[in-house]
Scaffold this active site. Structure first.
Site, mmCIF file in Angstrom:
data_model
loop_
_atom_site.group_PDB
_atom_site.id
_atom_site.type_symbol
_atom_site.label_atom_id
_atom_site.label_comp_id
_atom_site.label_asym_id
_atom_site.label_seq_id
_atom_site.Cartn_x
_atom_site.Cartn_y
_atom_site.Cartn_z
ATOM 1 N N CYS A 2 33.888 29.813 48.832
ATOM 2 C CA CYS A 2 34.416 28.669 48.085
ATOM 3 C C CYS A 2 34.972 29.119 46.725
ATOM 4 O O CYS A 2 35.993 29.795 46.711
ATOM 5 C CB CYS A 2 33.340 27.592 47.974
ATOM 6 S SG CYS A 2 34.048 25.980 47.641
ATOM 7 N N HIS A 7 30.674 26.881 52.956
ATOM 8 C CA HIS A 7 29.399 27.392 52.421
ATOM 9 C C HIS A 7 28.429 27.791 53.528
ATOM 10 O O HIS A 7 27.522 27.011 53.858
ATOM 11 C CB HIS A 7 28.747 26.303 51.562
ATOM 12 C CG HIS A 7 29.455 26.021 50.287
ATOM 13 N ND1 HIS A 7 29.121 26.626 49.093
ATOM 14 C CD2 HIS A 7 30.505 25.220 50.015
ATOM 15 C CE1 HIS A 7 29.922 26.199 48.141
ATOM 16 N NE2 HIS A 7 30.777 25.341 48.667
ATOM 17 N N GLU A 57 25.973 29.604 53.318
ATOM 18 C CA GLU A 57 24.608 29.711 52.773
ATOM 19 C C GLU A 57 23.879 28.366 52.808
ATOM 20 O O GLU A 57 22.677 28.314 52.567
ATOM 21 C CB GLU A 57 24.657 30.291 51.348
ATOM 22 C CG GLU A 57 25.068 29.342 50.229
ATOM 23 C CD GLU A 57 26.571 29.024 50.191
ATOM 24 O OE1 GLU A 57 27.332 29.455 51.089
ATOM 25 O OE2 GLU A 57 26.970 28.308 49.247
HETATM 26 N N1 GLN Z 1 36.675 23.497 43.662
HETATM 27 C C1 GLN Z 1 35.885 24.561 43.132
HETATM 28 C C2 GLN Z 1 36.744 25.573 42.403
HETATM 29 O O1 GLN Z 1 37.932 25.672 42.610
HETATM 30 C C3 GLN Z 1 35.098 25.245 44.205
HETATM 31 C C4 GLN Z 1 34.034 24.321 44.746
HETATM 32 C C5 GLN Z 1 32.860 25.049 45.341
HETATM 33 O O2 GLN Z 1 32.660 26.243 45.129
HETATM 34 N N2 GLN Z 1 32.035 24.309 46.031
HETATM 35 O O3 GLN Z 1 36.200 26.286 41.628
#
Ligand code: GLN
Length: 189
Positions: A78, A170, A172
């Protein structure tokens, strides 16, 4: 084997728990001296602009770029994916920029802040992987040698470039350890 988990911010504890379930020693990384002796690195989810700023403030950005370019295996989830990408649509935020990709942040729309979806991930076998997406990015474009590992509705949500692994979701936050085990295989292999 010791896998470092960047612990500046975000969901590092959940990654450490998965690594421990897989029988791998995890090490929290906050300072550049702590990078010594790690065999791989996980960059968790969180807020990518904050990661970028803290990496600069803590003097971690350049050492990390050098280590990854030197072959240190890295797994970004992410926000961790975002900071690894070379291009971030509409943003000049600090980044590691080692993955040949252009990423769009918060890309699945504001009304769907988070959702789950079953993903086909051929490198993990025939069983679908349950993707947990939270204000998730997706990759708009990849360049070789980066390769797509999974898509959702035609959007790239997992990719690999040599020893760099990224997911927009995610792993995890699930009990399915296959992505972490795949990464552990990259580290040992
Ligand atoms: N939208 C976030 C970003 O660009 C990432 C969101 C997340 O890691 N759950 O940093």
């Amino acid at each position: 084997m010791v896998i470092g988990v960047l612990a500046l911010q975000g969901g590092f504890r959940e990654h450490i728990a998965v690594l421990e379930r897989c029988g791998v020693k995890a090490k929290e990384i906050r300072k550049k001296e702590e990078l010594d002796g790690i065999d791989g690195l996980i960059i968790p989810g969180g807020e990518s602009t904050t990661f970028g700023r803290l990496m600069v403030d803590f003097g971690l950005l350049d050492p990390l770029v050098n280590l990854i370019k030197g072959g240190l295996p890295v797994f970004g989830t992410c926000a961790g994916l975002v900071v690894l990408c070379r291009e971030i649509v509409g943003s000049e935020q600090p980044r590691l920029g080692v993955l040949n990709a252009r990423v769009r942040r918060n890309a699945f729309g504001r009304q769907v802040d988070s959702f789950e979806a079953d993903l086909e991930v051929p490198v993990l076998g025939p069983e679908p992987f349950r993707g947990v997406f939270i204000r998730a990015p997706y990759i708009e474009e990849l360049w070789p040698p980066a390769e797509v590992l999974a898509t959702l509705e035609g959007k790239i949500v997992a990719a690999r470039q040599d020893k760099i692994l990224v997911t927009a979701f995610h792993p995890e936050l699930t009990t399915d350890e296959r992505f972490h085990r795949y990464f552990i295989g990259m580290v040992s292999g």
